[in-house]
Enzyme design. Structure first.
Site, PDB file in Angstrom:
ATOM      1  N   SER A  49       0.800  -1.234   0.000  1.00 35.78           N
ATOM      2  CA  SER A  49       0.000   0.000   0.000  1.00 35.78           C
ATOM      3  C   SER A  49       0.825   1.273   0.000  1.00 35.78           C
ATOM      4  O   SER A  49       0.276   2.358  -0.224  1.00 35.78           O
ATOM      5  CB  SER A  49      -0.939   0.012   1.200  1.00 35.78           C
ATOM      6  N   LYS A 108       0.418   3.351  -2.972  1.00 38.63           N
ATOM      7  CA  LYS A 108      -0.741   4.223  -3.184  1.00 38.63           C
ATOM      8  C   LYS A 108      -0.367   5.701  -3.185  1.00 38.63           C
ATOM      9  O   LYS A 108      -1.064   6.519  -3.773  1.00 38.63           O
ATOM     10  CB  LYS A 108      -1.794   3.941  -2.106  1.00 38.63           C
ATOM     11  N   TYR A 112      -4.279  -2.544  -9.955  1.00 40.05           N
ATOM     12  CA  TYR A 112      -4.120  -2.393  -8.502  1.00 40.05           C
ATOM     13  C   TYR A 112      -3.169  -3.451  -7.923  1.00 40.05           C
ATOM     14  O   TYR A 112      -2.232  -3.131  -7.190  1.00 40.05           O
ATOM     15  CB  TYR A 112      -5.494  -2.473  -7.824  1.00 40.05           C
ATOM     16  N   TYR A 172      -4.451   3.730   7.961  1.00 38.05           N
ATOM     17  CA  TYR A 172      -5.763   3.129   8.189  1.00 38.05           C
ATOM     18  C   TYR A 172      -6.330   3.611   9.517  1.00 38.05           C
ATOM     19  O   TYR A 172      -6.248   4.802   9.819  1.00 38.05           O
ATOM     20  CB  TYR A 172      -5.683   1.592   8.135  1.00 38.05           C
ATOM     21  N   VAL A 225       1.137  -3.590   4.048  1.00 37.37           N
ATOM     22  CA  VAL A 225       1.129  -4.848   4.811  1.00 37.37           C
ATOM     23  C   VAL A 225       2.379  -5.676   4.600  1.00 37.37           C
ATOM     24  O   VAL A 225       2.589  -6.671   5.301  1.00 37.37           O
ATOM     25  CB  VAL A 225      -0.090  -5.737   4.496  1.00 37.37           C
TER      26      VAL A 225
END
Lengths: 309, 309, 309, 309
Positions: free
Chosen positions: A64, A67, A191, A243, A261
């Site tokens: 992530s 991103k 993705y 998050y 992660v």
């Protein structure tokens, strides 16, 4: 900073006794094979000096953290129209929650939760085949880090494609609200591939350097984004980058950061440095346990914090 | 900053044509009587210089802005044990949501949503009668602002007590989970009173100055909190200070801030200045519409942002 | 039915080895003192014959079973206007959930969850003081059961008033949406008192007989409600009478029923009989464990079911 | 019943002026082409007599009504183990909600919401290819109705496959929790095909007759399920058959029923008759508007109700 290498070394030494703590992500089979005792740190300051320790030159799956780069790319292509597709608010729920999507008609709360990043992949696809979009992302990250060696790990990408039911659910759910322009398998293909980027801490810290230096990579001289956009991406990282642990990270570390992660975290000390850490064991929010600690120690010892002198 | 007064004046002038925009809070009857065309700004820099414009010396109901001060007080009394009672994460829902409480066994997500501030009132009550606790809060804010004129508006406090059913519901709900130590009417009594503090922009900017100056009020020389605690309070303001509009405020303004439904906002430019604005019309997130705009303009023109040089 | 007494006796004998199973409600202190090994059954058929076993003539706190009677009373006073205040749908959540209220603007899903019964108490209060409303409810239940001995247990009512924070929260929450006409303390006063009605199984089965006999109590000859209204109350009991275990009760027992946390259940076999059971130990949905089993056995052996010949 | 044909005719005549009311489902493109002014009724009593009116012999897409038949089939193959995969409680939310799934770890609340029926399709697939499973379902419905003409409309099935993103999301979501045994595309293939069954009201009423007659089709003499299982399927239809309008249907009509977005409803009067209605316009809960009214009128005029004599 005179003794920054000393600080980095101290942090590494202090954490050696705790190597292996936390829980390695196992929902992507390929990630479960990683040695849980890895720990790498790399700091690149705005003058271009590099300070590093541990497994800082071993590649890992940035997941992530990617991103941040796809958002930057999408903002370059679509400008503020990006915000028609995703919001800018912390989600108050876990990284892969679908509840929020149902309550808000399929519009993801921010670009850093999974649903939001999938919506960003859809935007990056505009005018491209999936293969082209993936190629563009890889080249963009190579350009940011000034390193053509950076590549996607095909085994990880394939592993995610085969088991990423939850992300496929998110994409189909958004599609049912008319929130994706491209076929679901194209979007999740992009993705899953950008999440499978394999980078070292050193590469990652270089790739994030523009965010610490007002939008410009001081090593290459390239202006990546405007000063204002760099600030805004940092703001999103701070409020949404971890998050449902974003508030805690802001409280403890006090710097914008984005976790993955795979155990990596990219943090930005505006005007000072870009920092990348990696340790595979995660805490209960899905963020690197030792990585978060390393950043907390670094912020404490350097005095770096966006929240006060 | 040489021309800061000029910037403040320009902002006020630029917003005069929009006076009256937004929706004045009417759920507390006393607040509904406020003139919607008010706009005040006050900036106090870390050298103690004051720059102001408009209705900056008229008192208004600071409402939830007071939560910054009660949190500071509770941290002083209970230290990090405060976090056993409230979390530190953005809520992802509106300021008075009870859903989150049910999902998380009565523990509020952060000290700035209503439920969280009610929990903080319970902590401030420790060892006190309600009257004493209210007195302590008033004296603490007077001390922060170095101004003994600051007082609670009894009509507003009474108005809230008579109609604040939702907050009474939140308190009873937390009590049902064993999360309050004191009787519900004592706790909400303290809460409603501190929300009814009446202050001017000038007073409010002075009261927040310690957060801009590493925990020490440079005008009085008093050290209010440690450097680290000042940073942490700023972090909480940034991630949670504007309810479900916190991400947007961070994106647009880039400074820690705390809003109230009375139309006031306190913002902090760490190392630079403390800023208070007031305009009663609210946006859809319940934050001052023109106040947010004024802060966005101020941040843009001064270059103040925690997110980049 | 010739051997109904035999069936009732058999059921009691079969359950004796399991006396004490389940978990006695302890959130109302007075209820926690009840002997967990109690079990009573009483069946009154539409001809007025009574069949009973065990502790069928010992009083217990009927708690939420009383909601059937207050709903009947409110329908008598307000007719179908009752449905402007509460819905008629199963809630999909626990008996005291507040989440649903927030999502549906303070309108309870049905009259049998706590919030819905509180709204019904508000309707029963129309034109009355709390004392009068409570008196009217008691007299109505005495009239239904044709037994003037039925009374409220004041110790239980007081115990609920002192500790019922969650219900007080629900009432304040509804009040904040303008959904109650009377002061919160009046409304919850009525609610807590009718929940504290103390009845025996025999009394309770008599009180519910009108629902089995097309709205008319065959023993007194009184027409309580129309045939159609009796059906409709039964429909509500079937879909909503056991909170989030209503579907399971319909599946296993196949009769309309209403449970209370005191361990009582009133069940209706339309055209056949009214049944009351009592056993204090509860299952995970908050319904009497042995009471549910007794009713399942009774339905199985008599062939009573609304769902088929 | 002597004048049942008269009642059926009266109901049809009474509703003719309202033909076209309600909103035709448009989320499956093929369904949007249906003439909104259609209305059909068919009643088959337990003696096999048929009473019908309107467009009762025109085929329509039965959609979710088919879930009654696949549940019956799955219970035949797996017995009570079915309940390891789906619950038996009303959902308290809309037919295609994914929120409940996230809160309950991917286990659907009941077999009649979309997620639950998808889980049932997975069970029907056990030991079969998708083609075989679809064939088995069609033959089972032909057997129930004693009519080999019944078939799937391939255009509707294809239309759903191309646009059913939300259902594909539900299936992937359950798969992510390990709650499906077969590949997602197989499972949704079976699901979309059985929803595309085309039947007339007359056929549908015959297919449901076993539920009115203690599990045995009196016209063919076949015992489909046990008496007890017929009751239990009826119980599930009553508590869960109309999504978030199930309580209202029980209140107004008082019979077990299952609706579909194609505008069909199957209702069961245990011991009396099986009833099928069809009218494409839907109410706000997604159930046939005129179909519900026709059933309410039928129940009223015949006195059929499971809730009282």
């Amino acid at each position: 900073m005179a003794d920054l290498q000393g600080i980095v070394d101290e942090i590494y030494e202090a954490l050696v006794p705790r190597l292996g703590e936390g829980r390695v992500a196992d929902y992507i089979p390929q990630l479960a094979h990683v040695d849980p005792r890895k720990l790498g740190l790399a700091v690149v300051d705005v003058d271009g000096s590099v300070y590093k320790a541990g497994d800082c030159d071993e590649t890992f799956s940035i997941q992530s953290v990617s991103k941040v780069f796809t958002l930057t790319l999408a903002l370059g292509k679509h400008g503020e129209n990006v915000w028609r597709r995703v919001g800018r608010e912390p989600s108050g729920s876990s990284f892969n929650s679908i509840v929020q999507l149902e309550n808000e008609e399929g519009k993801p709360r921010n670009p850093f939760i999974n649903a939001g990043a999938i919506a960003i992949s859809d935007l990056v696809l505009a005018g491209h085949t999936p293969r082209e979009a993936i190629g563009e992302i890889v080249r963009f990250v190579q350009y940011l880090a000034n390193d053509e060696q950076i590549a996607i790990d095909p085994a990880v990408a394939k592993s995610e494609l085969a088991t990423g039911y939850r992300n496929i659910a998110l994409a189909n759910f958004m599609r049912s609200f008319g929130r994706l322009d491209h076929p679901v398998d194209h979007v999740v293909g992009v993705y899953f591939h950008h999440c499978a980027l394999a980078m070292t801490c050193t590469q990652l810290a270089h790739a994030g350097l523009f965010l610490a230096a007002a939008g410009r990579n001081p090593l290459t001289g390239h202006t990546v984004v405007s000063r204002e956009r760099a600030r805004r991406i940092n703001a999103l990282m701070l409020t949404c980058g971890h998050y449902d642990g974003s508030g805690d990270f802001a409280y403890r570390v006090g710097l914008p950061g984005k976790s993955g992660v795979g155990g990596g975290i990219l943090a930005v000390a505006p005007g000072k440095a870009s920092v990348a850490v990696w340790s595979p064991g995660l805490n209960h929010n899905g963020n690197s346990l030792l990585g978060s600690l390393a950043l907390e120690m670094l912020a404490h010892r350097t005095g770096w914090s966006v929240f006060g002198p």
